[in-house]
Enzyme design. Structure first.
Site, short mmCIF file in Angstrom:
data_model
loop_
_atom_site.label_atom_id
_atom_site.label_comp_id
_atom_site.label_asym_id
_atom_site.label_seq_id
_atom_site.Cartn_x
_atom_site.Cartn_y
_atom_site.Cartn_z
N HIS A 76 41.62 42.92 38.65
CA HIS A 76 42.40 43.77 39.61
C HIS A 76 43.31 43.33 40.65
O HIS A 76 44.49 43.68 41.03
CB HIS A 76 41.90 45.32 40.08
CG HIS A 76 41.03 44.93 41.27
ND1 HIS A 76 39.56 44.75 41.47
CD2 HIS A 76 41.50 44.76 42.66
CE1 HIS A 76 39.65 44.51 42.79
NE2 HIS A 76 40.48 44.60 43.42
N ASP A 130 36.13 43.59 35.45
CA ASP A 130 37.18 43.21 36.46
C ASP A 130 37.07 41.91 36.66
O ASP A 130 36.85 41.52 37.92
CB ASP A 130 36.72 44.24 37.75
CG ASP A 130 37.93 44.07 38.52
OD1 ASP A 130 39.05 43.70 38.37
OD2 ASP A 130 37.79 44.51 39.83
N SER A 215 37.99 41.95 47.74
CA SER A 215 37.80 42.11 46.44
C SER A 215 38.12 40.51 45.79
O SER A 215 38.69 39.72 46.26
CB SER A 215 38.99 42.83 45.64
OG SER A 215 38.85 44.09 45.89
#
Length: 251
Positions: A76, A130, A215
């Site tokens: 992402h 992801d 992230s």
């Protein structure tokens, strides 16, 4: 006040920087952590873009050097850059993003996991599989991250340059924290069917968790990177551990 998702801040900021609407965006420094040095994580990359001017070094995610010219990060974080990989950079060896140390290398290609997809949990975007791999413009002469599985580990370490709380917009110092690995059941109770143990790892607590701009950063257990920061509801919110992307099938 409603909690900000780990992506909402970055989505808004990148949208403003690009002046275009974005369907999804990277995000998610370490809640409950302490200042750390990149000498302990020589393979750790600050993934960013010069267009992301709201953050020093343009940093918005983390990553791990897995080959001299390959960085593993969250899907992402970089899916929107697949057609414009040259807008991305990876910076190594910089403890403080406002500093000038370390080295910054351009990105030439983005490969997102072929099974990457998105669902949602309470307005938080949930990334499945992801993962993504960035190809660098040149090899980097640094130690490579060792990859593995969490196995029966009950604790791990996380590191990143992001928020130290949901309201901390200004941290730019690398921080690290020890987090519990409470097992799949803890995230299944928190997130229901949104948590998929086949491609996700549950880690963190109200005392120590990842947050915005973490992230793609590492969850390290037994001396190996075993997962990457992916998503979660709030940061350090009681009853809602962080969710990390397993490395069992790399893109």
């Amino acid at each position: 006040m409603a909690l900000l998702s780990r992506r909402s801040v970055l989505t808004a900021a990148l949208g403003a920087a690009l002046a275009v609407p974005l369907a999804s965006a990277p995000a998610s420094a370490v809640v409950g952590g302490a200042p750390a040095s990149t000498t302990a994580y020589p393979w750790l990359a600050a993934v960013g873009s010069p267009i992301f001017f709201v953050r020093p070094s343009g940093q918005f995610c983390g990553g791990a050097l897995i080959k001299p010219d390959r960085v593993l990060t969250a899907g992402h974080c970089v899916s929107m850059f697949r057609s414009v990989p040259g807008l991305l950079t990876a910076t190594f060896g910089r403890d403080e993003l406002t500093g000038s140390g370390g080295e910054t290398v351009a990105v030439t290609s983005v490969r997102v996991h072929p099974r990457y997809r998105e669902t949602s949990f309470r307005d938080e975007t949930v990334g499945h599989h992801d993962l993504a791999v960035l190809t660098l413009a040149r090899p980097v002469r640094r130690p490579l991250a060792s990859l593995g599985s969490p196995g029966s580990a009950r604790t791990g370490r996380i590191a990143g340059w992001g928020f130290t709380s949901e309201n901390d917009l200004f941290n730019t110092r690398l921080r690290a924290a020890r987090v519990p690995l409470p097992g799949d059941a803890a995230c299944e109770r928190a997130y229901g069917d949104s948590f998929d143990p086949s491609d996700m790892v549950c880690a963190g607590s109200a005392a120590a968790d990842s947050c915005q701009f973490d992230s793609g950063g590492p969850l390290v257990a037994r001396g190996r990177v075993v997962a990457l920061v992916s998503w979660g509801y709030g940061c350090g919110k009681p009853g809602y551990p962080g969710v990390y992307a397993r490395l069992d099938s790399l893109p």
